[in-house]
Design an enzyme around this catalytic site. Structure first.
Site, PDB file in Angstrom:
ATOM      1  N   GLU A   1     -16.374 122.059  31.207  1.00  0.00           N
ATOM      2  CA  GLU A   1     -16.084 120.982  32.165  1.00  0.00           C
ATOM      3  C   GLU A   1     -14.596 120.827  32.418  1.00  0.00           C
ATOM      4  OE1 GLU A   1     -18.122 120.709  29.540  1.00  0.00           O
ATOM      5  OE2 GLU A   1     -20.084 120.501  30.490  1.00  0.00           O
TER       6      GLU A   1
ATOM      7  N   HIS B   1     -26.951 111.485  27.641  1.00  0.00           N
ATOM      8  CA  HIS B   1     -27.468 111.740  28.991  1.00  0.00           C
ATOM      9  C   HIS B   1     -27.747 110.448  29.759  1.00  0.00           C
ATOM     10  CE1 HIS B   1     -28.348 115.481  26.831  1.00  0.00           C
ATOM     11  NE2 HIS B   1     -28.320 116.094  27.994  1.00  0.00           N
TER      12      HIS B   1
END
Lengths: 358, 353
Positions: free
Chosen positions: B76, B145
């Site tokens: 990322e 998440h």
């Protein structure tokens, strides 16, 4: 007066001064003799443990389908030989393990009660993390298992810290840090490799290369797909291991662990394996063919492999069937337990946020 | 509030009422933007060949090729860093971070580089990237998440933060973000990708196509950043929300028969403070609802602004209903989620004063 350091060892020399680096070919040692000479007892134990992981995961998949497990659930089916081969070689009192989110198998490899693992998957109070961690976040201080981590690759750097603590305490332990082929592209993995080599930390980096980073095949996301080579830039010896053969993984573990325990610094081991199921439960798996999966199942299955060795060594089909039957019973009990345990009290929301309750 | 975009709807209805869910609307926005401007590039984990884990980029690689829609490794920090460089050189990258929870390795690049490039180069270089990322809970995703980290980004000067709550808005806002010359964090409330959420997790989700906000016109249209959407009009109190909570709040008010001025903020930075101010001055009461944790959440900023600007109009203290100050739990999700019961109690409290 300054406190004396806990470790009596002299600080390690810089890897740059190690002119023998080129000779640390652990791969040569592995290729001389690829398979660990297990006793019949050990063979049976490997078989039992691998089969337990398989049956446990099959049941977890079913519970997910029934809605008893929600959210994210990553199954270890196909990769059983890696956790069993490596963890069977650990010194249980000294060594630490850390892994990513596909962690059920690593927990079971320790012999942790399947009930408390399954109850964690269903988010129940009796789960090993009181239902607060879930499938991806399980821990066991008793076994020096440092989790189950949901963020891809983050655990590798923590593994560097565990190894540094082993070194600092001079406790003779090593850290086994697992990650996947996808996680292998995170920058922090390489920051950790550099530090581990620089300080000769007792760590074995294990890439569980199951060929797919979620839906992306290794060749589409990695410039170097021979992951065992990726330590070379840091003078970390690499090993290329058949992760579908528990005896080869165990043999590789013997070689790697000795190197690390001898104070020679980290090892990078690539275990080539395969996951039969999707990345997680919601994965339509359109990125590979059914034939590919079927071919691996038929020709390379790690459990079938060890079964063959057992039959050659005098075990009978009936004996092995009896083992399977017992394991199915254990797994059924675990599933019942996980289904019938209560959910945590709502007050648990606020516990373990910080040391003090507030 | 902007008057114009609410008036666009009837025009859209004339052209056969194409109805999309939020995923399709986002896909459509990317498609339209890529079709108009060759500098728009879509990148991220699994976005190309696989079409995105939530299918938001499905079909785009086939249509625009691998140089404009490509898979990245799982890194990322690298994804965002490369996008900043691409943007500085004139491209309009739209990187996807697969879950907002995964964005943290890229924070250094977002905060120290993307958000500050314009300022420190005195406007010579810009970072026109739009980071798309599904966020929020209600999907049983546990702590890695489910998070709502918007306040981390609203706290950073030089970033814009946008959160759509309907398919129509998602498309119009995303096109605006892509064309915007500043770095934008575009958080997609994944709980409402397929349909609005009433807050009752045991009731089946109603698909978007049953709601007018799913009427998404073909082609190009924009919704300006910094303009809130009036969800319902009412005199009893003002409710400020964004993302998933807009729908939960709306359902609670409907159920309780409360006539609230519900504002969907749509963009947190820039914030449509004028609309908020006008509403609170009229109702004299203000409730703020978000899913994110309470302390230093965006609700704290909203509460301060409302208090500063509307103090003499307030007839009750400003209330906040938020997630608790804990990590997002795996079990107990619905105890954590600021659902109908907590919102209902807060409304009762505000109206009683």
């Amino acid at each position: 007066m300054a406190k004396a350091p806990r470790s009596k060892k002299a600080p390690s020399k810089s890897p740059v001064e190690d002119s023998d680096f080129i000779l640390h070919s652990l791969q040569d040692a592995l290729e001389k003799d690829r398979r660990y000479g297990a006793s019949k007892e050990q063979l049976l134990h490997f078989y039992e443990q691998m089969l337990l992981i398989r049956r446990f995961e099959e049941r977890a998949g079913q519970l997910y389908g029934l809605g008893l497990i929600g959210g994210f659930c990553h199954l270890y089916i196909g990769q059983e030989a890696v956790a069993i081969g490596l963890q069977s070689a650990l010194d249980g009192d000294k060594d630490s393990v850390i892994t990513g989110y596909r962690d059920h198998g690593h927990m079971l490899a320790y012999g942790i009660d399947p009930k408390v693992i399954m109850a964690e998957l269903t988010g129940r109070e009796a789960g090993i993390s009181k239902g607060k961690g879930g499938s991806m976040h399980m821990f066991s201080t008793e076994h020096k298992f440092y989790g189950g981590h949901g963020i891809v690759g983050a655990q590798v750097a923590l593994g560097g810290g565990l190894a540094l603590a082993h070194q600092y305490n001079d406790d003779g332990g090593l850290c086994l840090a697992y990650f996947g082929d996808g996680a292998a592209n995170q920058g922090q993995v390489y920051e950790t490799m550099n530090m581990a080599a620089l300080w000769k930390l007792p760590i074995v980096f294990v890439v569980e290369n199951n060929q797919y980073a979620m839906g992306t095949a290794v060749g589409r996301s990695s410039a170097e797909t021979e992951f065992h080579r990726r330590g070379t830039a840091f003078r970390i010896p690499g090993m290329d291991v058949n992760g579908m053969d528990v005896l080869e993984v165990r043999q590789a573990a013997e070689i790697a662990f000795k190197h690390v325990r001898d104070g020679k610094g980290p090892v990078l081991m690539e275990c080539n394996t395969y996951r039969y199921r999707g990345h997680s439960m919601s994965d339509p798996a359109k990125y590979r063919t059914r034939e590919e999966v079927q071919d691996i199942r038929e020709h390379k299955d790690p459990i079938e492999g060890i079964k063959k060795v057992l039959l050659e060594n005098g075990s009978t089909e009936d004996e092995l069937k009896a083992i399977d039957k017992d394991i199915r019973k254990t797994v059924t009990e675990a599933a019942d337990f996980a289904e019938n345990s209560p959910e945590p009290e709502a007050s648990e929301l606020y516990t373990d946020v910080l040391v003090e309750e507030y | 509030m902007s008057e114009t975009e609410t008036k666009e709807l009837p025009a859209a209805e004339q052209q056969d009422e194409r109805r999309l869910n939020m995923i399709e609307a986002i896909n459509d926005a990317l498609d339209v933007s890529m079709g108009r401007d060759d500098d728009v590039v879509v990148m991220g984990e699994d976005v190309g060949y696989f079409g995105g884990v939530f299918r938001c980029t499905a079909g785009l690689q086939e249509k625009y090729g691998k140089t404009r829609v490509f898979d990245t490794p799982i890194n990322e920090c690298g994804i965002i860093a490369v996008a900043v460089g691409m943007g500085a050189y004139g491209l309009r990258p739209v990187p996807e971070i697969q879950f907002a929870d995964y964005i943290y390795p890229g924070l250094d690049q977002l905060i120290s580089e993307a958000a500050r490039l314009r300022y420190r180069s005195a406007g010579e270089y810009i970072a026109p990237l739009t980071v798309r990322s599904p966020f929020g809970g209600g999907i049983f995703g546990g702590q890695t998440h489910s998070q709502s980290p918007e306040a981390i980004f609203t706290h950073v000067s030089g970033l814009k933060t946008v959160i759509p709550a309907t398919p129509y808005d998602a498309k119009g806002l995303l096109i605006s973000c892509i064309e915007d010359n500043d770095p934008v964090i575009f958080f997609e409330p994944k709980r409402i990708y397929n349909g609005p959420f009433s807050g009752y997790y045991d009731k089946p989700v109603q698909p978007w196509k049953k709601f007018d906000a799913s009427v998404v016109p073909e082609g190009y249209y924009k919704i300006p950043l910094g303009k809130a959407r009036q969800v319902t009009e009412g005199e009893q109190l003002t409710i400020l929300a964004y993302g998933t909570m807009v729908h939960v709040v709306e359902a609670v008010c409907r159920e309780k028969g409360v006539e609230a001025d519900i504002l969907d903020l749509r963009t947190l930075v820039p914030l449509d403070i004028e609309t908020i101010e006008a509403s609170v001055e009229r109702t004299g009461r203000c409730l703020i609802v978000h899913e994110a944790t309470r302390t230093s959440g965006f609700g704290a900023e909203l509460s301060a602004l409302v208090t500063e600007r509307c103090f003499y109009h307030l007839e009750a203290p400003v209330e906040r209903v938020t997630g608790f100050d804990t990590p997002y739990p795996h079990s107990l999700e619905w105890a954590y989620f600021p659902g109908p019961i907590r919102i209902g109690e807060a409304i009762d409290k505000i109206l009683k004063d």
